[in-house]
Design a protein around this motif. Structure first.
Motif, mmCIF file in Angstrom:
data_model
loop_
_atom_site.group_PDB
_atom_site.id
_atom_site.type_symbol
_atom_site.label_atom_id
_atom_site.label_comp_id
_atom_site.label_asym_id
_atom_site.label_seq_id
_atom_site.Cartn_x
_atom_site.Cartn_y
_atom_site.Cartn_z
ATOM 1 N N GLN A 1 40.760 24.185 49.030
ATOM 2 C CA GLN A 1 42.356 24.029 48.779
ATOM 3 C C GLN A 1 42.888 25.504 49.087
ATOM 4 N N SER A 2 42.037 26.580 49.217
ATOM 5 C CA SER A 2 42.606 27.942 49.354
ATOM 6 C C SER A 2 41.483 28.855 49.554
ATOM 7 N N LYS A 3 41.952 29.636 50.356
ATOM 8 C CA LYS A 3 40.685 30.963 50.975
ATOM 9 C C LYS A 3 41.648 32.067 51.330
ATOM 10 N N PHE A 4 40.904 33.142 50.945
ATOM 11 C CA PHE A 4 41.927 34.511 51.056
ATOM 12 C C PHE A 4 40.783 35.646 50.948
ATOM 13 N N TRP A 5 41.378 36.714 51.484
ATOM 14 C CA TRP A 5 40.393 37.769 51.521
ATOM 15 C C TRP A 5 41.113 38.903 50.257
ATOM 16 N N PHE A 6 40.386 39.766 49.502
ATOM 17 C CA PHE A 6 40.722 40.377 48.371
ATOM 18 C C PHE A 6 40.016 41.598 48.085
ATOM 19 N N SER A 7 40.440 42.691 47.692
ATOM 20 C CA SER A 7 39.750 43.817 47.069
ATOM 21 C C SER A 7 39.624 44.325 45.902
ATOM 22 N N LEU B 1 42.873 40.578 35.514
ATOM 23 C CA LEU B 1 41.763 41.195 36.060
ATOM 24 C C LEU B 1 40.518 40.159 36.591
ATOM 25 N N SER B 2 40.228 38.995 36.103
ATOM 26 C CA SER B 2 39.327 38.189 36.412
ATOM 27 C C SER B 2 40.002 37.276 37.553
ATOM 28 N N GLN B 3 41.029 37.181 37.841
ATOM 29 C CA GLN B 3 41.461 36.378 38.977
ATOM 30 C C GLN B 3 41.900 37.090 40.147
ATOM 31 N N PRO B 4 41.091 37.250 41.270
ATOM 32 C CA PRO B 4 41.417 37.983 42.395
ATOM 33 C C PRO B 4 42.806 37.292 43.062
ATOM 34 N N GLU B 5 43.419 38.492 43.925
ATOM 35 C CA GLU B 5 44.851 37.983 44.418
ATOM 36 C C GLU B 5 44.749 38.165 45.907
ATOM 37 N N ASP B 6 45.420 37.551 46.667
ATOM 38 C CA ASP B 6 45.420 37.591 48.015
ATOM 39 C C ASP B 6 46.075 38.931 48.457
#
Length: 472
Positions: free
Chosen positions: A75-81, A91-96
């Protein structure tokens, strides 16, 4: 398991075909094993092409991975740092990463084929140095972020001249420890003078007196150290620092080491190309100690043979320039094309950075003008000076009712803006006139805060969304 950390040394029992496993040594978590499926080959997994990448400031980089989802309904895929987690709503939910303002217009995600993703970052900055992770979600699964991704280090060009010799000729090549942009042009220096060579290497017969240095075209301020092609007694000048930042009113030492093939040195001095307009001949550098702008503020120290230090006191903003060293013998003069040490003189521009973690906020005083050996800082709590706090990180307990600011010790009049938690929270409704049932309204939440506050809207204890305005 599935990118989620576990503390067990070994595992046994029933394994699912969807699960993947990896391991790493404690303390060396940046080097985990490749992921493996225990049952079959269709498990969830993300495998990074590179564990670490070094790239030059201003260039571009591709960070790649392959991935597989046991459930093909991604359903979704993305990169994060993870280093950007302080800006996430949770803080526990990475964002695009592509939605992060720091990377606006500089990030592109390429999916050349199913099961492969590439993060391209352009116009690289030193602040881009971080770990980068890939994640994906299906209706019943989310790839976790504990497993290390690719570590990117962005730095100035770190160049070296590599020499290879044979009986009849020698070969020199300009080499970098970091990834270089494609189709880059080079600049070569012979005894400090620029020569017309733009390729990464050249060969021929070299003289024992000569030294060579190279740089990237467009990044001339970061040349390699000069090296001797034949023997070790060639003419050369090597600067201790390529750049120095210093605060107005302070002092600075600019140093170099040098060697003359002919030991009969007739003169040696420091000069600044930016002062060439005052020289008798623009192509003939003049001794900085004889320049009226530096009268009484310049001292040259020669602590030992082959080493020289230029000391400038009572620094002014107009002293910001490049500084070079040269020497002359009866038959030789060190050239002035090879960049020297760049000095930047400025006010101590400081700011308090708020870094969020699972244990709460951390305050760090950041100066735009770092100094070799470090700086000492002064901290203020609601205008009261805290004598016991002198490091860049605030070590005391943080009270949300107080404000905090900092300054460089000795330059207290250039204090940072204070940081403080949200206060004076208010809610406004638009339109403000009578609202008709069934129509739309905009609710705006405002507060006084530095850094700017993040907002979450609730309805009967249920989270609606995280933004400043809510349209209902």
């Amino acid at each position: 398991m599935n990118g989620q950390r576990t503390t067990k040394f070994d595992l046994s029992g029933y394994f699912y075909s969807k699960d993947s496993y990896s391991c790493a040594l404690k303390g060396r978590e940046d080097f985990p094993s490749p992921l493996v499926c225990v049952k079959g080959q269709s498990c969830n997994r993300v495998t990074y092409t590179d564990r670490s990448i070094c790239a030059v400031k201003g260039s571009s980089v591709n960070i790649s991975c392959t991935f597989n989802s046991h459930d093909k309904d991604i359903q979704s895929k993305f990169w994060f740092s993870p280093e950007r987690s302080g800006r996430w709503q949770n803080l526990s939910q990475p964002e695009d990463l592509s939605e992060d303002s720091q990377f606006a217009g500089r990030v592109q995600v390429l999916d050349p084929e199913t099961g492969r993703s590439t993060l391209r970052i352009t116009d690289l900055r030193e602040t881009d140095s971080a770990q980068y992770h890939f994640t994906f979600k299906t209706p019943g699964f989310e790839w976790r972020s504990s497993l290390p991704g690719t570590t990117l280090t962005v730095t100035d060009p770190d160049l070296q001249v590599v020499v290879k010799r044979s009986l009849s000729w020698s070969y020199v090549k300009c080499r970098s420890s970091c990834f270089l942009p494609e189709h880059v042009s080079y600049i070569w220096y012979l005894n400090g003078k620029m020569i017309p060579k733009e390729t990464s290497d050249h060969s021929g017969i070299f003289h024992i007196t000569d030294s060579y240095s190279c740089a990237l075209k467009g990044r001339e301020d970061f040349p390699s150290p000069p090296v001797c092609v034949e023997g070790q007694s060639c003419n050369r000048v090597t600067y201790t620092d390529r750049s120095i930042c210093a605060v107005k009113g302070s002092s600075v030492n600019i140093s170099c080491t040098y060697n003359s093939h002919d030991k009969d040195i007739r003169s040696k001095f420091w000069f600044s190309p930016e002062r060439s307009g005052r020289w008798q001949n623009p192509s003939q550098p003049e001794d900085l100690s004889e320049d009226s702008q530096f009268a009484g503020r310049v001292q040259v120290l020669d602590p030992e043979t082959g080493r020289s230090t230029l000391r400038i006191t009572d620094l002014r903003e107009t002293d910001s320039a490049q500084y070079h060293f040269t020497f002359k013998t009866p038959g030789f003069e060190w050239g002035s094309s090879l960049p020297g040490t760049t000095l930047t003189v400025t006010d101590p521009d400081v700011q308090v950075q708020v870094i969020w973690s699972s244990t709460g906020p951390k305050l760090v005083c950041h100066s735009s003008c770092p100094r070799p050996g470090g700086l000492s800082f002064v901290w203020y709590k609601s205008e009261k000076r805290l004598e016991e706090e002198t490091s860049s990180s605030y070590g005391g307990n943080i009270d949300s009712a107080e404000s905090y600011s900092c300054a460089v010790q000795g330059h207290e009049r250039h204090r940072s803006l204070p940081v403080y938690a949200p206060k004076l929270l208010s809610l406004s409704v638009s339109p403000s006139a009578e609202i008709v049932e069934g129509s739309s309204v905009t609710l705006t939440c405002s507060s006084d805060a530095n850094p700017a506050a993040k907002y979450t809207w609730y309805e009967k204890n249920h989270t609606l969304l995280r933004r400043r305005k809510l349209c209902v």
